[in-house]
Design a protein around this motif. Structure first.
Motif, PDB file in Angstrom:
ATOM      1  N   ASP A  16     -16.812  -1.098  59.792  1.00 12.73           N
ATOM      2  CA  ASP A  16     -17.722  -0.004  60.145  1.00 12.73           C
ATOM      3  C   ASP A  16     -18.972   0.080  59.277  1.00 12.73           C
ATOM      4  OD1 ASP A  16     -15.858   0.919  62.100  1.00 12.73           O
ATOM      5  OD2 ASP A  16     -14.692   1.840  60.479  1.00 12.73           O
ATOM      6  N   SER A  17     -19.060  -0.719  58.216  1.00 12.73           N
ATOM      7  CA  SER A  17     -20.209  -0.556  57.334  1.00 12.73           C
ATOM      8  C   SER A  17     -20.497  -1.841  56.577  1.00 12.73           C
ATOM      9  CB  SER A  17     -19.954   0.585  56.335  1.00 12.73           C
ATOM     10  OG  SER A  17     -18.843   0.275  55.511  1.00 12.73           O
ATOM     11  N   HIS A  18     -21.619  -1.839  55.871  1.00 13.97           N
ATOM     12  CA  HIS A  18     -21.943  -2.937  54.975  1.00 13.97           C
ATOM     13  C   HIS A  18     -22.775  -2.380  53.829  1.00 13.97           C
ATOM     14  CE1 HIS A  18     -25.661  -2.859  57.394  1.00 13.97           C
ATOM     15  NE2 HIS A  18     -26.249  -3.322  56.296  1.00 13.97           N
ATOM     16  N   CYS A  19     -22.793  -3.105  52.692  1.00 13.69           N
ATOM     17  CA  CYS A  19     -23.611  -2.676  51.561  1.00 13.69           C
ATOM     18  C   CYS A  19     -24.083  -3.891  50.775  1.00 13.69           C
ATOM     19  CB  CYS A  19     -22.862  -1.689  50.673  1.00 13.69           C
ATOM     20  SG  CYS A  19     -21.557  -2.410  49.669  1.00 13.69           S
ATOM     21  N   ARG A  20     -25.260  -3.740  50.158  1.00 17.81           N
ATOM     22  CA  ARG A  20     -25.845  -4.843  49.383  1.00 17.81           C
ATOM     23  C   ARG A  20     -25.508  -4.749  47.902  1.00 17.81           C
ATOM     24  NH1 ARG A  20     -29.290  -7.555  52.594  1.00 17.81           N
ATOM     25  NH2 ARG A  20     -30.150  -6.472  54.402  1.00 17.81           N
ATOM     26  N   ALA A  21     -25.061  -3.569  47.476  1.00 23.08           N
ATOM     27  CA  ALA A  21     -24.690  -3.378  46.069  1.00 23.08           C
ATOM     28  C   ALA A  21     -23.431  -2.529  46.032  1.00 23.08           C
ATOM     29  CB  ALA A  21     -25.815  -2.704  45.294  1.00 23.08           C
ATOM     30  N   GLY A  22     -22.324  -3.150  45.711  1.00 19.56           N
ATOM     31  CA  GLY A  22     -21.064  -2.426  45.668  1.00 19.56           C
ATOM     32  C   GLY A  22     -19.886  -3.369  45.519  1.00 19.56           C
ATOM     33  N   ILE A  23     -18.683  -2.818  45.672  1.00 17.18           N
ATOM     34  CA  ILE A  23     -17.457  -3.592  45.483  1.00 17.18           C
ATOM     35  C   ILE A  23     -16.473  -3.231  46.581  1.00 17.18           C
ATOM     36  CG2 ILE A  23     -15.567  -4.162  43.905  1.00 17.18           C
ATOM     37  CD1 ILE A  23     -17.348  -3.223  41.606  1.00 17.18           C
ATOM     38  N   ALA A  24     -16.005  -4.233  47.315  1.00 19.10           N
ATOM     39  CA  ALA A  24     -14.940  -4.047  48.295  1.00 19.10           C
ATOM     40  C   ALA A  24     -13.601  -4.230  47.600  1.00 19.10           C
ATOM     41  CB  ALA A  24     -15.086  -5.034  49.449  1.00 19.10           C
ATOM     42  N   CYS A  25     -12.688  -3.296  47.815  1.00 19.84           N
ATOM     43  CA  CYS A  25     -11.392  -3.294  47.135  1.00 19.84           C
ATOM     44  C   CYS A  25     -10.291  -3.339  48.184  1.00 19.84           C
ATOM     45  CB  CYS A  25     -11.236  -2.044  46.262  1.00 19.84           C
ATOM     46  SG  CYS A  25     -12.618  -1.760  45.134  1.00 19.84           S
ATOM     47  N   LEU A  26      -9.612  -4.464  48.288  1.00 14.91           N
ATOM     48  CA  LEU A  26      -8.561  -4.648  49.286  1.00 14.91           C
ATOM     49  C   LEU A  26      -7.213  -4.695  48.583  1.00 14.91           C
ATOM     50  CD1 LEU A  26      -7.828  -5.245  52.275  1.00 14.91           C
ATOM     51  CD2 LEU A  26      -8.060  -7.684  51.726  1.00 14.91           C
ATOM     52  N   THR A  27      -6.369  -3.700  48.861  1.00 16.17           N
ATOM     53  CA  THR A  27      -5.057  -3.600  48.231  1.00 16.17           C
ATOM     54  C   THR A  27      -3.985  -4.151  49.163  1.00 16.17           C
ATOM     55  OG1 THR A  27      -5.781  -1.581  47.105  1.00 16.17           O
ATOM     56  CG2 THR A  27      -3.428  -2.054  47.103  1.00 16.17           C
ATOM     57  N   PHE A  28      -3.107  -5.007  48.628  1.00 18.75           N
ATOM     58  CA  PHE A  28      -1.973  -5.565  49.364  1.00 18.75           C
ATOM     59  C   PHE A  28      -0.716  -4.802  48.931  1.00 18.75           C
ATOM     60  CE2 PHE A  28      -5.178  -8.784  49.094  1.00 18.75           C
ATOM     61  CZ  PHE A  28      -5.104  -9.510  50.278  1.00 18.75           C
ATOM     62  N   LEU A  29       0.002  -4.226  49.900  1.00 17.01           N
ATOM     63  CA  LEU A  29       1.183  -3.428  49.593  1.00 17.01           C
ATOM     64  C   LEU A  29       2.386  -3.942  50.370  1.00 17.01           C
ATOM     65  CD1 LEU A  29      -1.371  -1.246  50.540  1.00 17.01           C
ATOM     66  CD2 LEU A  29      -0.027   0.147  49.013  1.00 17.01           C
ATOM     67  N   GLY A  30       3.545  -3.964  49.715  1.00 16.99           N
ATOM     68  CA  GLY A  30       4.755  -4.360  50.425  1.00 16.99           C
ATOM     69  C   GLY A  30       5.858  -4.789  49.482  1.00 16.99           C
ATOM     70  N   GLU A  31       7.033  -4.218  49.644  1.00 14.24           N
ATOM     71  CA  GLU A  31       8.168  -4.585  48.793  1.00 14.24           C
ATOM     72  C   GLU A  31       8.572  -6.035  48.986  1.00 14.24           C
ATOM     73  OE1 GLU A  31      11.327  -1.884  49.503  1.00 14.24           O
ATOM     74  OE2 GLU A  31      10.292  -0.152  48.625  1.00 14.24           O
ATOM     75  N   ASP A  32       8.285  -6.576  50.177  1.00 14.15           N
ATOM     76  CA  ASP A  32       8.695  -7.942  50.505  1.00 14.15           C
ATOM     77  C   ASP A  32       7.597  -8.958  50.191  1.00 14.15           C
ATOM     78  OD1 ASP A  32      10.844  -9.481  51.375  1.00 14.15           O
ATOM     79  OD2 ASP A  32       9.988  -9.705  53.384  1.00 14.15           O
ATOM     80  N   LEU A  33       6.487  -8.503  49.604  1.00 14.41           N
ATOM     81  CA  LEU A  33       5.344  -9.366  49.334  1.00 14.41           C
ATOM     82  C   LEU A  33       5.399  -9.881  47.902  1.00 14.41           C
ATOM     83  CD1 LEU A  33       2.624 -10.464  50.458  1.00 14.41           C
ATOM     84  CD2 LEU A  33       1.536  -8.435  49.464  1.00 14.41           C
ATOM     85  N   SER A  34       5.316 -11.200  47.731  1.00 16.84           N
ATOM     86  CA  SER A  34       5.303 -11.822  46.402  1.00 16.84           C
ATOM     87  C   SER A  34       3.939 -12.471  46.175  1.00 16.84           C
ATOM     88  CB  SER A  34       6.400 -12.882  46.275  1.00 16.84           C
ATOM     89  OG  SER A  34       7.676 -12.297  46.426  1.00 16.84           O
ATOM     90  N   VAL A  35       3.466 -12.378  44.930  1.00 18.13           N
ATOM     91  CA  VAL A  35       2.141 -12.890  44.584  1.00 18.13           C
ATOM     92  C   VAL A  35       2.253 -13.732  43.314  1.00 18.13           C
ATOM     93  CG1 VAL A  35      -0.246 -12.296  44.020  1.00 18.13           C
ATOM     94  CG2 VAL A  35       1.063 -10.822  45.569  1.00 18.13           C
ATOM     95  N   LYS A  36       1.602 -14.894  43.323  1.00 18.33           N
ATOM     96  CA  LYS A  36       1.560 -15.750  42.141  1.00 18.33           C
ATOM     97  C   LYS A  36       0.116 -16.120  41.853  1.00 18.33           C
ATOM     98  CE  LYS A  36       3.253 -20.047  40.069  1.00 18.33           C
ATOM     99  NZ  LYS A  36       3.692 -19.369  38.840  1.00 18.33           N
ATOM    100  N   GLU A  37      -0.270 -16.005  40.588  1.00 26.08           N
ATOM    101  CA  GLU A  37      -1.643 -16.300  40.176  1.00 26.08           C
ATOM    102  C   GLU A  37      -1.671 -17.551  39.307  1.00 26.08           C
ATOM    103  OE1 GLU A  37      -4.991 -13.508  38.215  1.00 26.08           O
ATOM    104  OE2 GLU A  37      -3.299 -13.949  36.887  1.00 26.08           O
ATOM    105  N   ASP A  38      -2.683 -18.392  39.533  1.00 28.43           N
ATOM    106  CA  ASP A  38      -2.874 -19.566  38.677  1.00 28.43           C
ATOM    107  C   ASP A  38      -4.339 -19.640  38.274  1.00 28.43           C
ATOM    108  OD1 ASP A  38      -1.674 -22.307  37.714  1.00 28.43           O
ATOM    109  OD2 ASP A  38      -3.652 -22.726  38.547  1.00 28.43           O
TER     110      ASP A  38
END
Length: 586
Positions: free
Chosen positions: A175-197
Motif C-alpha cells: 500500500d505504500s513506498h518510501c525513499r527514507a525509512g526501514i521496512a521491518c518484516l517479522t517471522f513468527l511461528g513455533e514450528d519455524l527454525s532459523v539458522k544464521e551464517d
C-alpha cells in the motif's frame, strides 16, 4: 514451507511467474497460512516496480508484499546485474508481520523502541528482516533501541542503496513506498527454525590503531592522533583520486564490538586526510587494518556450505556487501555458487549488512550473510541430496608463500605491539597498571557508569610509615613492601576491578558496579590482610594502610572523583592510630 524464485527480464515475464506460483500453491497438500512475495530490482523504473507489485498483489490479495530497488540482485546462487527477481514463499504455519518506519512520519528511536516492546510480547517471533533505504535519519539510534529486542530473535538485512546515491533506493509494500525509512518484516511461528551464517575471510595486517578523532560516526579524522588517511597514503600508496574506492576496498578495517568482529570498508579519502567508511566507529575503539585475499574469502564461503546443508533449509535469504562484490569481481559467481542446490535463495548486495551478536544489532561491511529457514523437522533427504561441485580454488605458489609471509609477520608484529602496549601501561616495580593507564580506565568506567546508571566506587590507599620502612630497613625493603601490597590487592579483588599504582606509596582501586558499603567491607579485608606479618627483606614486618573511599556522582570527571578520594584519604590519615578508613558522604 516452499519458495519459488523467478528472474524477470522485463514486465512481460511477470504473468508467467504469477501463473507458476498459483499452480504451485494449488499443488500444496494444504493451503498455506502465509504467502510472502519479495521483489528486488536492480534497474527497473519506479513505475515498473509499482506495476509489478500491483499485479502480484491483485493475483494474491492475502499475500504480504515487500520490495526494494537494490544495487545487485542475488537469486539461486547467481548474480543478476539487471532486471528484477520475484520470490513467492509459502509458509505452512508461520505468520508474518510487516511494519514500515517512514523517516518523514516518525522518529527512528521511538519506532524501534515500540517495535522492541512488541517483539517481547510475541514469544514465537523467530526472525526480523530489515531493509533500510535513504539517509537523513538516525540509523544508529534505531539500531541501539532495537538491540533491546529478545536475544533469541535473529535480526538480518541491509542498506539497499549503493552508498553514493542513497536517494536511488526505495522501499515498497502493498500500500505504500518510501525513499527514507526501514521496512521491518517479522517471522513468527513455533514450528519455524532459523539458522544464521556470517562469512568474512579478511586477514589482519599490521598493528592495532585507536580511533582518536571522528567528524561524524562514519568519517575518521585521526588514528593514534595522526591523520586517518595516512594509513592509506603513506603505508599503502593509495591516494585521494578517482581510483581510491577500487584500490582501498582490499584493505578494510576490522574492530571488535560486543564480542563480534565487524569490518568497515573505505569509501572516500578527502583532502584533509579524513576517510569516509561504510559504517560507524566509536571514539577509543581499537582497529586493525586487514587485507582481502580473494582465495581466502572464497575458501571461508565454501566452509559454510556443509553447515547450512546439515540444517536442511526450505529457503535461503542472502545479503552480501556491494564492496565485497566489487573486490571479487569476476570471482563473484564462485562465492554465490556455494548456496546452489541447498534451497531456493533470494537476496541482494547491500551497502552495509545488519548482524546481531550478544543482543546488539550492528551494521557491518564486507560480510556475506546467509539466513536459512525451515518449517518442521529437518528432512534427511535434503542432507543426502547431491550438490553441484564447486570450482577448485587455487592460488599460484608464489602468492601462497607471500600470503603466508604477510599473515605470519602481521601476527608477530601484533604480538610485539601488544607486548609494548602492555609494558607502556604497567608500573615496572609492582606490575600493576601505571597512573596513566589507571586514569584512562577510570574515565572509561565513569562514562559507562553514567550511561547505564550503575554504581562505581573508588578507593585510594596509602602505605602508612613508608618513609620509616625505607629509612630503617633500606629502599630494597621499601620496594618489597610495595610489591607485597600489590600482591594482596591482586589476591583480594576481582578480575573486573582496576588496580593501579598511583604514585609513590599510593594505590588507586576502581570498583565497577560496587556501592560504597560493599567497597568499605573490601577495604577492611585489604587492611586486615596487610596487618598480617610479612617477610620484608628477611624481617617479619606488619604493614598498615590508610584508605579513602568515595562513590561516583552523575557529574563526576576523573579529576573530581579523585579529589574526593584524596580528601577522604587525608581524613583517614588524620584519624588517631594506623590503618583507618574514611568514606565520603554520597
Amino acid at each position: 514451507m516452499k519458495q519459488l524464485i523467478f528472474y524477470l527480464e522485463n514486465e512481460r515475464t511477470l504473468s508467467a511467474a504469477i501463473r507458476a506460483a498459483a499452480d504451485a500453491q494449488a499443488s500444496l497438500n494444504a493451503a498455506p497460512r502465509t504467502l510472502l512475495i519479495t521483489i528486488f530490482s536492480a534497474n527497473w523504473t519506479e513505475q515498473a516496480i509499482e506495476r509489478t507489485i500491483q499485479e502480484a498483489g491483485d493475483a494474491f490479495p492475502d499475500a504480504i508484499l515487500l520490495g526494494s530497488r537494490v544495487p545487485r540482485v542475488i537469486y539461486n546462487g547467481r548474480l543478476s546485474p539487471v532486471g528484477t527477481v520475484i520470490s513467492f514463499t509459502f509458509f505452512a504455519s508461520a505468520q508474518l508481520r510487516l511494519s514500515l518506519f517512514d523517516a518523514m512520519e516518525d522518529r527512528p528511536d521511538a519506532f524501534a523502541h515500540a517495535l522492541s516492546r512488541q517483539l517481547y510480547e510475541t514469544p514465537d517471533a523467530r526472525a526480523l528482516f530489515l531493509l533500510a533505504a535513504g539517509s537523513g535519519y538516525n540509523l544508529w539510534g534505531f539500531l541501539r533501541e532495537l538491540s533491546a529486542a529478545p536475544r533469541t530473535l535473529t535480526i538480518f538485512g541491509g542498506l539497499t542503496d549503493d552508498g553514493l546515491h542513497p536517494e536511488s533506493s526505495t522501499l515498497y509494500t502493498r500500500d505504500s513506498h518510501c525513499r527514507a525509512g526501514i521496512a521491518c518484516l517479522t517471522f513468527l511461528g513455533e514450528d519455524l527454525s532459523v539458522k544464521e551464517d556470517i562469512s568474512f575471510g579478511w586477514q589482519p595486517l599490521g598493528c592495532s590503531l585507536t580511533v582518536t578523532g571522528l567528524a561524524d560516526p562514519t568519517t575518521l579524522t585521526s588514528l593514534d592522533d595522526r591523520p586517518a588517511g595516512e594509513i592509506y597514503e603513506r603505508y599503502l600508496g593509495i591516494h585521494a583520486d578517482e581510483h581510491f574506492l577500487r584500490e582501498a576496498l582490499t584493505f578494510p578495517f576490522a574492530l571488535e564490538r560486543d564480542g563480534m568482529t565487524l569490518l568497515r570498508h573505505p569509501q572516500a579519502l578527502y583532502e584533509n586526510s579524513s576517510v569516509k567508511f561504510g559504517a560507524d566507529f566509536h571514539l577509543g575503539e581499537v582497529l586493525h587494518l586487514t587485507y582481502g585475499d580473494p582465495v581466502r574469502i572464497l575458501e571461508k564461503t565454501q566452509e559454510t556450505r556443509p553447515l547450512i546443508r546439515e540444517f536442511c533449509p526450505d529457503a535461503l535469504f542472502v545479503t552480501s556487501c556491494l564492496a565485497r562484490q566489487m573486490l571479487l569481481g569476476s570471482d563473484t559467481p564462485k562465492e554465490l555458487r556455494s548456496c546452489q542446490g541447498l534451497a531456493p535463495a533470494i537476496g541482494f548486495y547491500a551497502y552495509g549488512e545488519f548482524v546481531r551478536h550478544g543482543g546488539s544489532v550492528l551494521l557491518s561491511n564486507m560480510t556475506l550473510l546467509t539466513i536459512a529457514m525451515r518449517e518442521g523437522a529437518p528432512d534427511d533427504a535434503v542432507r543426502k541430496r547431491r550438490l553441484p561441485r564447486l570450482e577448485t580454488i587455487e592460488r599460484p605458489a608464489a602468492l601462497s608463500h607471500m600470503a603466508h609471509f604477510i599473515e605470519a609477520t602481521s601476527h608477530d608484529l601484533s604480538l610485539l605491539n601488544e607486548k609494548l602496549q602492555y609494558q607502556a601501561s604497567r608500573d615496572s616495580l609492582t606490575g600493576l597498571r601505571n597512573r596513566g593507564e589507571t586514569e584512562r580506565l577510570l574515565l572509561a568506567c565513569l562514562n559507562e557508569t553514567h550511561a547505564i546508571h550503575q554504581p562505581l566506587t573508588v578507593l585510594l590507599l596509602d602505605l602508612d610509615d613508608f618513609k620509616h620502612i625505607n629509612d630503617c630497613y633500606g629502599h630494597a625493603s621499601g620496594d618489597i613492601a610495595l610489591r607485597t601490597i600489590a600482591n594482596i590487592l591482586r589476591r583480594l579483588l576481582r578480575a573486573t576491578d582496576i588496580i593501579g599504582r598511583w604514585g609513590g606509596d599510593e594505590f588507586l582501586i576502581v570498583l565497577p558496579n560496587t556501592t560504597a558499603p560493599i567497597a568499605s567491607n573490601i577495604g577492611k579485608r585489604i587492611e586486615a590482610e596487610s596487618k598480617q606479618p610479612h617477610d620484608i627483606g628477611g624481617k617479619e614486618i606488619t604493614l598498615s594502610l590508610s584508605i579513602g573511599i568515595t562513590s561516583a556522582r552523575e557529574t563526576d570527571s576523573t579529576e573530581t572523583i579523585f579529589q574526593r578520594a584524596d580528601r577522604a584519604l587525608y581524613l583517614a590519615k588524620a584519624i588517631p592510630g594506623k590503618g583507618s578508613l574514611f568514606q565520603m558522604e554520597e
